[in-house]
Structures are given as C-alpha cells and as structure tokens.
Design a protein around this motif. Structure first.
Motif, PDB file in Angstrom:
ATOM      1  N   ILE A  49      11.418  57.754 -60.865  1.00  0.00           N
ATOM      2  CA  ILE A  49      11.733  59.183 -60.842  1.00  0.00           C
ATOM      3  C   ILE A  49      11.183  59.890 -59.612  1.00  0.00           C
ATOM      4  N   PHE A  50      10.284  59.235 -58.876  1.00  0.00           N
ATOM      5  CA  PHE A  50       9.687  59.890 -57.716  1.00  0.00           C
ATOM      6  C   PHE A  50       9.095  58.823 -56.806  1.00  0.00           C
ATOM      7  N   ALA A  51       9.294  58.973 -55.515  1.00  0.00           N
ATOM      8  CA  ALA A  51       8.704  58.074 -54.525  1.00  0.00           C
ATOM      9  C   ALA A  51       8.210  58.926 -53.369  1.00  0.00           C
ATOM     10  N   GLU A  52       6.915  58.842 -53.086  1.00  0.00           N
ATOM     11  CA  GLU A  52       6.315  59.676 -52.045  1.00  0.00           C
ATOM     12  C   GLU A  52       5.458  58.816 -51.139  1.00  0.00           C
ATOM     13  N   GLU A  53       5.762  58.854 -49.859  1.00  0.00           N
ATOM     14  CA  GLU A  53       5.075  57.999 -48.908  1.00  0.00           C
ATOM     15  C   GLU A  53       3.980  58.734 -48.138  1.00  0.00           C
ATOM     16  N   GLU A  54       4.112  60.011 -47.942  1.00  0.00           N
ATOM     17  CA  GLU A  54       3.241  60.751 -47.027  1.00  0.00           C
ATOM     18  C   GLU A  54       1.753  60.634 -47.344  1.00  0.00           C
ATOM     19  N   ASP A  55       1.363  60.996 -48.558  1.00  0.00           N
ATOM     20  CA  ASP A  55      -0.057  61.024 -48.881  1.00  0.00           C
ATOM     21  C   ASP A  55      -0.558  59.755 -49.566  1.00  0.00           C
ATOM     22  N   GLU A  56       0.183  59.294 -50.570  1.00  0.00           N
ATOM     23  CA  GLU A  56      -0.362  58.227 -51.408  1.00  0.00           C
ATOM     24  C   GLU A  56       0.459  56.947 -51.482  1.00  0.00           C
ATOM     25  N   ARG A  57       1.657  56.919 -50.965  1.00  0.00           N
ATOM     26  CA  ARG A  57       2.553  55.781 -51.189  1.00  0.00           C
ATOM     27  C   ARG A  57       2.663  55.539 -52.688  1.00  0.00           C
ATOM     28  N   ARG A  58       3.179  56.552 -53.376  1.00  0.00           N
ATOM     29  CA  ARG A  58       3.192  56.583 -54.839  1.00  0.00           C
ATOM     30  C   ARG A  58       4.603  56.443 -55.379  1.00  0.00           C
ATOM     31  N   LEU A  59       4.733  55.615 -56.427  1.00  0.00           N
ATOM     32  CA  LEU A  59       5.993  55.419 -57.133  1.00  0.00           C
ATOM     33  C   LEU A  59       5.779  55.828 -58.582  1.00  0.00           C
ATOM     34  N   ASP A  60       6.574  56.790 -59.070  1.00  0.00           N
ATOM     35  CA  ASP A  60       6.458  57.267 -60.449  1.00  0.00           C
ATOM     36  C   ASP A  60       7.614  56.729 -61.283  1.00  0.00           C
TER      37      ASP A  60
END
Length: 133
Positions: A22-33
């Motif tokens: 539902i969410f993929a963010e690379e900038e701060d944490e390289r996080r996959l939700d």
C-alpha cells in the motif's frame, strides 16, 4: 539492492497472497507498507548498504494486535546470515496465517505426513528386569 527492485519483488510477492503493497517510500527509510483484511498491517524497513544505513531488514507493525505475530519473523531476521526480502516476507506471511484464517503450515504438513503412514499394531513390551508374575 536498488529500492525499485525491492518494490517490484514485493509487488510480485503480493500477487500470491492476501497482502497488498500500500505504500513504498525510499527517501527517508526505504519502507514498504503492507495490508490485508481483516486489518492486518506491517511494514518492512529495507537495508541501505549504499548510504551506510541498516544492513538488515526490519519488520514492525503499528497495530498492537499484529505485533505478537511478527516475533517469528523478527527472530528469523536477527538469526545468522543475510536474508532476502522474499525470505522475510514469506516468514511474515507464515506468522500471520492464523490471523488470515489460513491453516498453520506445520499443521498441513503434519496431517499430510501422517495420512501416508500406516499404523502398525502395538505390541506389549515387557520391562527388562521386572517379573510379570
């Protein structure tokens, strides 16, 4: 591994189970939700060897109901050796099987194993050194 490749691997993994990325963010944490009904959510922080970030994956949930189920995956990640994203996701999926209403993997293989085993009649065993009089 490039974050784009991790996202692609996660999307492919989601196609074979009830979870959605539902969410993929690379900038701060390289996080996959990830999320699945009925209200099961977790996220994975991916290693970033390029910029000196974390060297291991990390799984967590902001849901108090989901946290206890992630212990198996957290233990797996902290055990020896590098893990891939797919290995981590499979361990998380195994951990959440009861919440998803799926049979436990061990139960399925246990039942399949015992379905093929023919029971032999039990024999009476005498105890050594004890008279049966």
């Amino acid at each position: 591994m490039e974050f784009k490749q991790l996202v692609e691997a996660a999307e492919k993994w989601c196609s074979g189970n009830p979870f959605d990325l539902i969410f993929a963010e690379e900038e701060d944490e390289r996080r996959l939700d990830f999320y699945a009904e009925p209200g099961i959510s977790f996220y994975v922080l991916c290693p970033d060897n390029m910029t000196g970030g974390t060297d291991n994956f990390h799984v967590w949930s902001e849901s108090e109901d989901c946290l206890p189920f992630l212990q198996l995956a957290q233990d797996y990640i902290s055990s020896c050796g590098k893990k891939t994203l797919l290995e981590v996701l499979e361990k998380v999926f195994t951990s959440f099987r009861p919440l998803l209403g799926l049979p436990d993997i061990d139960d399925v293989s246990f039942e399949q194993y015992h379905a093929d085993v023919e029971e032999e009649p039990e024999t009476d065993h005498q105890q050594m050194g004890v008279s049966q009089q």
